[in-house]
Each structure stands twice: as C-alpha cells, then as structure tokens.
Write an enzyme that holds these catalytic residues in place. Structure first.
Site, PDB file in Angstrom:
ATOM      1  N   ILE A   1      41.544  40.975  43.224  1.00  0.00           N
ATOM      2  CA  ILE A   1      41.346  41.810  42.038  1.00  0.00           C
ATOM      3  C   ILE A   1      42.669  42.405  41.576  1.00  0.00           C
ATOM      4  CG2 ILE A   1      40.194  43.866  41.137  1.00  0.00           C
ATOM      5  CD1 ILE A   1      37.869  43.272  43.030  1.00  0.00           C
TER       6      ILE A   1
ATOM      7  N   CYS B   1      41.824  48.646  47.012  1.00  0.00           N
ATOM      8  CA  CYS B   1      41.941  48.436  48.451  1.00  0.00           C
ATOM      9  C   CYS B   1      40.616  48.770  49.131  1.00  0.00           C
ATOM     10  CB  CYS B   1      43.079  49.269  49.027  1.00  0.00           C
ATOM     11  SG  CYS B   1      43.132  50.957  48.444  1.00  0.00           S
ATOM     12  N   PRO B   2      40.390  48.244  50.318  1.00  0.00           N
ATOM     13  CA  PRO B   2      39.143  48.532  51.028  1.00  0.00           C
ATOM     14  C   PRO B   2      39.123  49.961  51.542  1.00  0.00           C
ATOM     15  CG  PRO B   2      40.624  47.271  52.426  1.00  0.00           C
ATOM     16  CD  PRO B   2      41.271  47.326  51.073  1.00  0.00           C
TER      17      PRO B   2
ATOM     18  N   SER C   1      37.066  50.665  42.989  1.00  0.00           N
ATOM     19  CA  SER C   1      37.005  50.109  44.338  1.00  0.00           C
ATOM     20  C   SER C   1      35.934  50.809  45.175  1.00  0.00           C
ATOM     21  CB  SER C   1      38.376  50.209  44.999  1.00  0.00           C
ATOM     22  OG  SER C   1      38.382  49.549  46.247  1.00  0.00           O
TER      23      SER C   1
ATOM     24  N   ASP D   1      34.510  54.236  38.156  1.00  0.00           N
ATOM     25  CA  ASP D   1      33.279  53.450  38.226  1.00  0.00           C
ATOM     26  C   ASP D   1      32.557  53.701  39.544  1.00  0.00           C
ATOM     27  OD1 ASP D   1      31.437  51.494  37.218  1.00  0.00           O
ATOM     28  OD2 ASP D   1      32.263  50.056  38.656  1.00  0.00           O
TER      29      ASP D   1
ATOM     30  N   GLU E   1      26.756  58.261  45.482  1.00  0.00           N
ATOM     31  CA  GLU E   1      26.191  57.487  44.369  1.00  0.00           C
ATOM     32  C   GLU E   1      24.679  57.367  44.520  1.00  0.00           C
ATOM     33  OE1 GLU E   1      30.070  54.627  43.477  1.00  0.00           O
ATOM     34  OE2 GLU E   1      28.275  53.766  44.387  1.00  0.00           O
TER      35      GLU E   1
ATOM     36  N   HIS F   1      28.950  52.498  38.584  1.00  0.00           N
ATOM     37  CA  HIS F   1      29.257  51.422  39.529  1.00  0.00           C
ATOM     38  C   HIS F   1      28.816  50.078  38.940  1.00  0.00           C
ATOM     39  CE1 HIS F   1      29.962  50.640  44.072  1.00  0.00           C
ATOM     40  NE2 HIS F   1      30.280  49.563  43.368  1.00  0.00           N
TER      41      HIS F   1
END
Length: 230
Positions: free
Chosen positions: A70, A120-121, A148, A173, A178, A197
C-alpha cells in the site's frame, strides 16, 4: 493444518482513499459544492468566490510510514501529482532511495512532511507511534492520514493537537474503538475527516477478496494450498 490469508486485495482501494482525504483537505470540494448549491456563488458580487484556502499538491512533501504494497501504491500516486516523497520502512536503510523515494528516520519524516500517511501493521512497537511527542514534531500546516490501524495513533493526544491547531487536520478511516462511541470528541472537530473503516469496502475490492478466498479453498481441496501464512 495450513492457514491461508487473503493478501493485497485492498491495495489500490486504500491508496485511493488516502488521496481522497488529501484532495478533500486541499480542494474542499464538498464545502464548495454545498456553498454553490446554497446559492452563495450566485449571490456573490464577485466572480472570485471560495470558502477556504485551496492548495496545490505539486511540490508538497508526503511522508509514508510503512513501505509495503500500500505504501508503494501511495508513492506511485504521489509522484503522479509531482509530490516529493519521504518514507520510513523496517526493510530499508535510512539514506536509501527507491526511485524518487528517499528513506529517512521517522523524526525527519514528521518534521518535513506536509502530509503524513500511516501504512504499517499494529505491533507492540508501533502502537501509539503517533503520540504527543511525535505530533509535536509535525508542521502546524501538516495533515495526518490513518487508513491502517486505529491504535497506531494515541487518540487523546491527536484530539488535543487538533483542538489546539497544533497540526492542520487529520483524515481517519480507522479508530482505536470501532465503531467509535457517540460522545467521541472527534465528532465535534471541523478539522478532521472521519470515514467508517471503508478503505476495503469498494465493490471491486470485495469481489477481489472473495475471489482470492475461493482460490484458497480450491488450493486446499487440491492439496496444494496457496497464500499460506508461514
């Protein structure tokens, strides 16, 4: 038992959303469309009418934290807009280049970027990597984008920075909780763009996800599993 995942199905969609945030921040299309629909331009005595400053992307600097699939897709779009690109990646040394991209330490990226985008994770090392200290490094005109994982950002620290106009704004996002709670202070701020999201929710993106998933199942049934997580 082989375990497979569904890789790279949303790369283009997430990169597109990053620039949806950037372009909404720089061009304020929704704001101006609403004003025109409301008759503000037709009633204006001057031909020159705008509601907020408008900004070109050419020559601006985007900082990409995380340079995987990405991140690279975001870079490609940024270069098409003639932006300067800085990146930080676990797999690249500071000072290396990938075409027009220059790899730098995170502190330098934050200090020099007009736009900072996270790709990044979420790990123990990256949780709240954007916090009070790192936000203090950013330009007051900078715009933060997170498509992310929500927990990459210390949300109370970001809210404080947005309330005090320490940075110009943010496009989010994802959030740490959430859906976010109804009383989340982000809802009250006019310098943050919030989406649900949705980076992965495009029609083509979901079709690609299901297609890859079906391929995973077929591979398993044939005894030749694919996309196996090692």
């Amino acid at each position: 038992i082989p375990v497979s995942n569904v890789p790279c199905y949303s790369t283009s969609a997430v990169a597109q959303l990053v620039f949806a945030f950037i372009l909404e921040h720089t061009n304020r299309v929704a704001l101006h469309s609403e004003a025109v629909h409301g008759g503000e331009w037709s009633s204006c005595p001057n031909f020159c009418f705008w509601k907020s400053p408008l900004t070109e992307l050419q020559g601006k600097t985007i900082g990409i934290i995380g340079y995987g699939k990405i991140g690279k897709a975001v870079d490609k779009i940024a270069e098409a807009f003639s932006m300067d690109v800085l990146a930080n990646s676990r797999s690249a040394k500071v000072g290396d280049c990938d075409g027009a991209v220059r790899f730098v330490e995170i502190d330098e990226l934050l200090e020099k970027s007009d736009f900072v985008t996270l790709h990044c994770p979420l790990t123990p090392q990256t949780k709240h990597m954007i916090n009070k200290d790192t936000l203090a490094l950013m330009k007051p005109t900078a715009f933060l984008i997170n498509t992310s994982r929500g927990a990459l950002v210390d949300e109370p620290a970001l809210i404080e920075a947005l309330e005090n106009h320490q940075i110009a704004g943010a496009g989010l996002d994802v959030q740490e909780t959430e859906p976010p709670k109804a009383d989340n202070p982000l809802y009250t701020l006019d310098n943050v763009i919030l989406t649900p999201h949705m980076g992965w929710k495009g029609l083509e993106t979901r079709q690609r996800l299901v297609s890859i998933l079906a391929g995973n199942v077929k591979g398993f049934l044939k005894g030749t599993p694919v996309n196996v997580v090692s």
